[in-house]
Design a protein around this motif. Structure first.
Motif, short mmCIF file in Angstrom:
data_model
loop_
_atom_site.label_atom_id
_atom_site.label_comp_id
_atom_site.label_asym_id
_atom_site.label_seq_id
_atom_site.Cartn_x
_atom_site.Cartn_y
_atom_site.Cartn_z
N UNK A 1 -9.89 6.41 -25.87
CA UNK A 1 -11.11 6.71 -25.13
C UNK A 1 -11.55 8.13 -25.43
N UNK A 2 -12.64 8.26 -26.12
CA UNK A 2 -13.12 9.58 -26.50
C UNK A 2 -13.51 10.40 -25.29
N UNK A 3 -13.99 9.74 -24.23
CA UNK A 3 -14.43 10.48 -23.07
C UNK A 3 -13.27 11.17 -22.37
N UNK A 4 -12.06 10.69 -22.56
CA UNK A 4 -10.88 11.36 -22.02
C UNK A 4 -10.41 12.47 -22.95
N UNK A 5 -10.98 12.57 -24.12
CA UNK A 5 -10.61 13.60 -25.07
C UNK A 5 -9.47 13.17 -25.96
N UNK A 6 -9.74 13.14 -27.27
CA UNK A 6 -8.71 12.87 -28.26
C UNK A 6 -8.38 14.17 -28.94
N UNK A 7 -7.11 14.46 -29.13
CA UNK A 7 -6.76 15.70 -29.82
C UNK A 7 -5.58 15.48 -30.73
N UNK A 8 -5.54 16.30 -31.78
CA UNK A 8 -4.43 16.27 -32.72
C UNK A 8 -4.17 17.68 -33.17
N UNK B 1 -3.06 24.27 -35.17
CA UNK B 1 -4.51 24.13 -35.18
C UNK B 1 -4.85 22.78 -34.55
N UNK B 2 -5.59 22.83 -33.44
CA UNK B 2 -5.92 21.61 -32.70
C UNK B 2 -7.38 21.24 -32.92
N UNK B 3 -7.60 19.96 -33.21
CA UNK B 3 -8.96 19.41 -33.30
C UNK B 3 -9.08 18.38 -32.19
N UNK B 4 -10.12 18.51 -31.39
CA UNK B 4 -10.32 17.61 -30.26
C UNK B 4 -11.68 16.94 -30.38
N UNK B 5 -11.69 15.62 -30.26
CA UNK B 5 -12.93 14.87 -30.18
C UNK B 5 -13.28 14.76 -28.70
N UNK B 6 -14.30 15.48 -28.28
CA UNK B 6 -14.66 15.50 -26.87
C UNK B 6 -15.40 14.23 -26.46
N UNK B 7 -16.33 13.78 -27.31
CA UNK B 7 -17.07 12.55 -27.04
C UNK B 7 -17.88 12.17 -28.27
N UNK B 8 -18.30 10.92 -28.31
CA UNK B 8 -19.21 10.45 -29.35
C UNK B 8 -20.39 9.78 -28.65
N UNK B 9 -21.58 10.29 -28.92
CA UNK B 9 -22.78 9.81 -28.23
C UNK B 9 -23.79 9.36 -29.27
N UNK C 1 -14.14 20.04 -30.75
CA UNK C 1 -13.68 21.39 -30.41
C UNK C 1 -12.54 21.76 -31.34
N UNK C 2 -12.64 22.95 -31.94
CA UNK C 2 -11.58 23.48 -32.79
C UNK C 2 -10.84 24.58 -32.03
N UNK C 3 -9.52 24.52 -32.01
CA UNK C 3 -8.71 25.54 -31.35
C UNK C 3 -7.72 26.10 -32.36
N UNK C 4 -7.88 27.37 -32.70
CA UNK C 4 -7.03 27.99 -33.71
C UNK C 4 -5.96 28.85 -33.05
N UNK C 5 -4.76 28.28 -32.90
CA UNK C 5 -3.62 29.03 -32.36
C UNK C 5 -2.67 29.48 -33.46
N UNK C 6 -3.13 29.41 -34.70
CA UNK C 6 -2.31 29.85 -35.82
C UNK C 6 -2.50 31.34 -36.04
N UNK C 7 -1.81 31.87 -37.02
CA UNK C 7 -1.89 33.31 -37.32
C UNK C 7 -2.93 33.62 -38.39
N UNK C 8 -3.62 32.61 -38.88
CA UNK C 8 -4.57 32.82 -39.97
C UNK C 8 -5.92 32.17 -39.63
N UNK C 9 -6.94 32.60 -40.32
CA UNK C 9 -8.24 31.96 -40.14
C UNK C 9 -8.18 30.56 -40.72
N UNK C 10 -9.04 29.68 -40.21
CA UNK C 10 -9.06 28.29 -40.67
C UNK C 10 -10.48 27.93 -41.12
#
Length: 201
Positions: free
Chosen positions: A82-89, A94-102, A113-122
């Motif tokens: 369910x995309x509305x619940x948020x899919x993330x990997x 480095x986390x990529x989250x599918x917030x929704x598809x409309x 949503x992109x979340x960069x918790x690594x030590x380098x740019x992505x």
């Protein structure tokens, strides 16, 4: 040789073979891009791994209740349909989250949503994004996206995201006749795949 000595020798020999058969050996495991070396016991062609080690790879936790002799596993699963619940990997912090598809008559919009918790740019590499609906692949269209970024007030992530930064993005595709899609994104040259993502209309 005395009988007792022979029996003892056979017992030691069997114990040695038994320990060798069930001894733990280090193997490398990869779960959703997370790599870890852990002890594995091979018994009757089946691999047995420590519950805690595997659970922690998925961001979960194992607790034990000594009174009821019960192990409880709390998972932090990256797989939801369910995309509305948020899919993330997450791959290499480095986390990529599918917030929704409309989807409307104009376009199908993938909110990311992109979340960069690594030590380098992505690198986000939007141009490599593609979706699959009803067995047909739809590739990223630069002109189609640019017109909608320019005319509408929607999030648009930079091509490169620095460490510690979270950015939202919207990727546009032509409308599709489907209730769900598969999405493949490439971030930091890693594939992030999300299957059976529901479309809100």
């Amino acid at each position: 040789m005395k009988k007792s000595t022979m029996i003892f020798s056979v017992f030691i020999l069997l114990l040695t073979f038994s320990i060798g058969a069930y001894a733990a050996t280090k193997y490398n495991f990869t779960f959703d891009g997370k790599k870890q070396s852990m002890d594995v016991q091979l018994i009757n062609n089946k691999a047995y791994v420590p519950l805690n080690a595997v659970t922690e790879l998925f961001g979960g936790e194992v607790t034990y209740d000594s009174k009821s002799k019960t192990y409880a596993v709390t998972s932090n699963s990256t797989g939801s349909t369910t995309a509305q619940n948020g899919l993330s990997k997450t791959i290499d912090n480095v986390t990529v989250k599918i917030d929704k598809v409309v989807q409307d008559s104009d376009s199908l919009k993938v909110y990311v949503t992109y979340i960069n918790n690594s030590d380098n740019k992505i690198n986000t590499t939007d141009s490599l994004t593609r979706i699959v609906a009803n067995g047909k692949q739809y590739s990223y269209n630069t002109e189609f996206n640019f017109e909608r970024w320019y005319k509408k007030d929607v999030p648009h992530a930079d091509s490169y995201i620095e460490p510690g930064v979270t950015e939202e993005n919207v990727i546009f595709f032509e409308p599709v006749n489907a209730d769900s899609i598969n999405i493949a994104l490439t971030v930091k040259w890693e594939d992030y795949r999300f299957n059976h993502v529901k479309i809100t209309k």
